[in-house]
Design a protein around this motif. Structure first.
Motif, PDB file in Angstrom:
ATOM      1  N   LEU A 136      17.275  -2.114   5.249  1.00 53.13           N
ATOM      2  CA  LEU A 136      15.577  -2.728   4.664  1.00 53.13           C
ATOM      3  C   LEU A 136      15.236  -1.300   3.923  1.00 53.13           C
ATOM      4  N   ASN A 137      15.003  -1.135   2.054  1.00 52.48           N
ATOM      5  CA  ASN A 137      14.961  -0.794   1.762  1.00 52.48           C
ATOM      6  C   ASN A 137      12.989  -0.779   1.259  1.00 52.48           C
ATOM      7  N   LEU A 138      12.071  -0.818   1.114  1.00 55.80           N
ATOM      8  CA  LEU A 138      11.489  -0.933   0.111  1.00 55.80           C
ATOM      9  C   LEU A 138      10.829  -0.434  -0.457  1.00 55.80           C
ATOM     10  N   SER A 139      11.077   1.278  -0.365  1.00 57.93           N
ATOM     11  CA  SER A 139      10.671   1.828  -0.998  1.00 57.93           C
ATOM     12  C   SER A 139      10.242   2.020  -3.189  1.00 57.93           C
ATOM     13  N   PHE A 140       8.977   3.280  -3.018  1.00 64.40           N
ATOM     14  CA  PHE A 140       8.449   2.742  -4.780  1.00 64.40           C
ATOM     15  C   PHE A 140       8.147   1.750  -4.918  1.00 64.40           C
TER      16      PHE A 140
END
Length: 490
Positions: A136-140
């Motif tokens: 899971l990547n929810l960066s920026f």
């Protein structure tokens, strides 16, 4: 026939275009469901996917496609075989549905570098309260506070960096299988201890927050970690040579009150705390001698400093007088033009400018200085169409933000560091000039918290364009097909 050109400077919000494609597949097919998901997103092209009605969609991978708008999430529930969702590095916004994380086959989600926000948590779906998501990547993005990872038991990789979480997400310490954790630059306050039980971590980045805790006792298993960054925090503790050699100096830089007290660590990296000592008593006789010996030096320095101040003051007065004398020969309200860029400026019109799509628009005037810019928010500025050409690098394609059906939109910087968006209105070229001026003057007086204030306009020939003053480009949403709705009603 002359074309009408209006250049309107304003902070105006744009609505999103409808880019849904016409499909021939029945409603229940995966292809039809997918096109429905992106029906309010500009830039989406259904030809990116197979139009075979019987095809089953397992991967939706659309990174860096210049998608702009709001995703319609509900149809995704019908993509029962979906495993990978990647919409990273676009301009999508809105909230994420809580049921998304409970889709049984979804194992990889990358929504980084967008404008998503809202809550993150798992809700029961068909009796299940667990998530199958592993990466899971929810960066920026724009997530704040309401983040709960209870139920994300399968997570191995989690990147929440560059959000505004404020505190550690709930349930983060229960992710026993987590191997990669990045929560850097999330404005997190509080203790690091809740994640001390994450014994499977091999990557941990907590940099640029305001977290506290004692190193190494409040941290996860450091022997298993391969990467660690604690810089720019408020931690404390002692760093031995083994940890210094493994993670490097940058891992602890400005990370808090660390002590590097191992003799094997280079001397300039160690922190020494010296005991407080009182200075020895000074005899009165020595004080007098000290003052006597330094009195000439103090007097000399004071005299030199005073003379320097007088010289600077005199030079400043002379410079101010010269500028005032030069200003008398100019207009009282004149503002100097920006420095011209390195491109050829035609001496006579009409002026033709290209766009990204290969089309062009024409300002049918003879001289670029013949069309004045009427400023509402900066009435004392003296600008012409020539200044607008300079500010946009000759309305070059590198300044184009979007190319909608109503005309292209440009980014520009006017004198005084005024950031503006310039919209070309090709669809209203037949509007009478006087009527358009009346409408623009009325819009400059329009004030509403949900509308960006109109700041001015310019009429060059008979073609309409609009300009928009922009304070924050990140919050400025652009749609290529529709501009200010009140403008069309006028």
């Amino acid at each position: 026939m002359f074309l009408k050109l209006f250049l309107l400077l304003s902070l105006v919000s744009f609505s999103h275009s409808d880019s849904s494609s016409t499909v021939s597949c029945p409603n229940g097919t995966d292809f039809h469901q997918l096109t429905t998901v992106f029906r309010y997103v500009s830039g989406f092209n259904s030809s990116w996917f197979s139009s075979n009605c019987s095809a089953v969609i397992t991967h939706v991978v659309l990174p860096s496609r210049k998608l702009n708008g709001t995703v319609s999430w509900n149809p995704i529930r019908n993509l029962t075989r979906l495993r990978v969702l990647d919409l990273s590095n676009n301009s999508l916004d809105g909230s994420l549905p809580t049921w998304l994380w409970s889709m049984p086959g979804l194992v990889s989600v990358n929504l980084s570098r967008n404008r998503f926000g809202g809550s993150i948590r798992v809700i029961p779906v068909n009796g299940s309260v667990l998530s199958a998501v592993k990466e899971l990547n929810l960066s920026f993005n724009r997530f704040k506070h309401a983040v709960n990872f209870t139920g994300f038991t399968n997570l191995t990789t989690l990147d929440l960096s560059h959000n505004s979480l404020g505190v550690l997400p709930l349930g983060l310490g229960s992710l026993s299988g987590l191997r990669h954790l990045d929560i850097s630059r999330c404005k997190i306050n509080g203790s690091v201890k809740p994640i001390s039980g994450l014994k499977s971590l091999d990557y941990l980045d907590l940099s640029e927050n305001s977290m506290n805790g004692s190193f190494p006792v409040d941290f996860p298993n450091l022997n298993h970690l391969q990467f660690l960054n604690l810089s720019a925090n408020r931690f404390s503790g002692s760093v031995g040579f083994d940890k210094y050699r493994k993670f490097g100096k940058s891992a602890f830089l400005h990370g808090g009150d660390f002590v590097f007290n191992d003799s094997k660590i280079p001397y300039h990296h160690r922190i020494h705390r010296l005991p407080h000592r009182h200075p020895p008593p000074v005899r009165q006789r020595n004080v007098k001698t000290h003052r006597t010996n330094h009195t000439p030096l103090v007097i000399g320095l004071s005299s030199s400093l005073g003379a320097l101040i007088i010289v600077i003051f005199a030079a400043a007065i002379i410079l101010i007088r010269r500028r005032m004398k030069s200003a008398r020969t100019k207009s009282r309200w004149a503002i100097s033009n920006p420095t011209p860029l390195d491109f050829k400026m035609e001496k006579s019109g009409p002026f033709e400018f290209g766009t990204e799509s290969g089309s062009s628009w024409v300002a049918d005037i003879k001289e670029p200085t013949a069309a004045p810019v009427v400023m509402a928010s900066k009435p004392l500025m003296n600008l012409t169409f020539k200044d607008l050409i300079v500010a946009t690098s000759h309305f070059g394609t590198e300044s184009v933000i979007s190319d909608g059906t109503c005309g292209p939109l440009y980014r520009a910087v006017l004198p005084g560091d005024l950031h503006v968006a310039i919209k070309v209105l090709e669809r209203i070229r037949d509007v009478d000039q006087n009527d358009a001026v009346t409408a623009f003057e009325a819009l400059t007086r329009l004030k509403h918290p949900n509308l960006l204030t109109l700041s001015g306009y310019c009429i060059a020939g008979l073609f309409h364009l609009v300009f928009l003053l922009v304070d924050d480009w990140d919050d400025f949403k652009i749609c290529a097909d529709k501009s200010h709705p009140l403008l069309w009603d006028s």
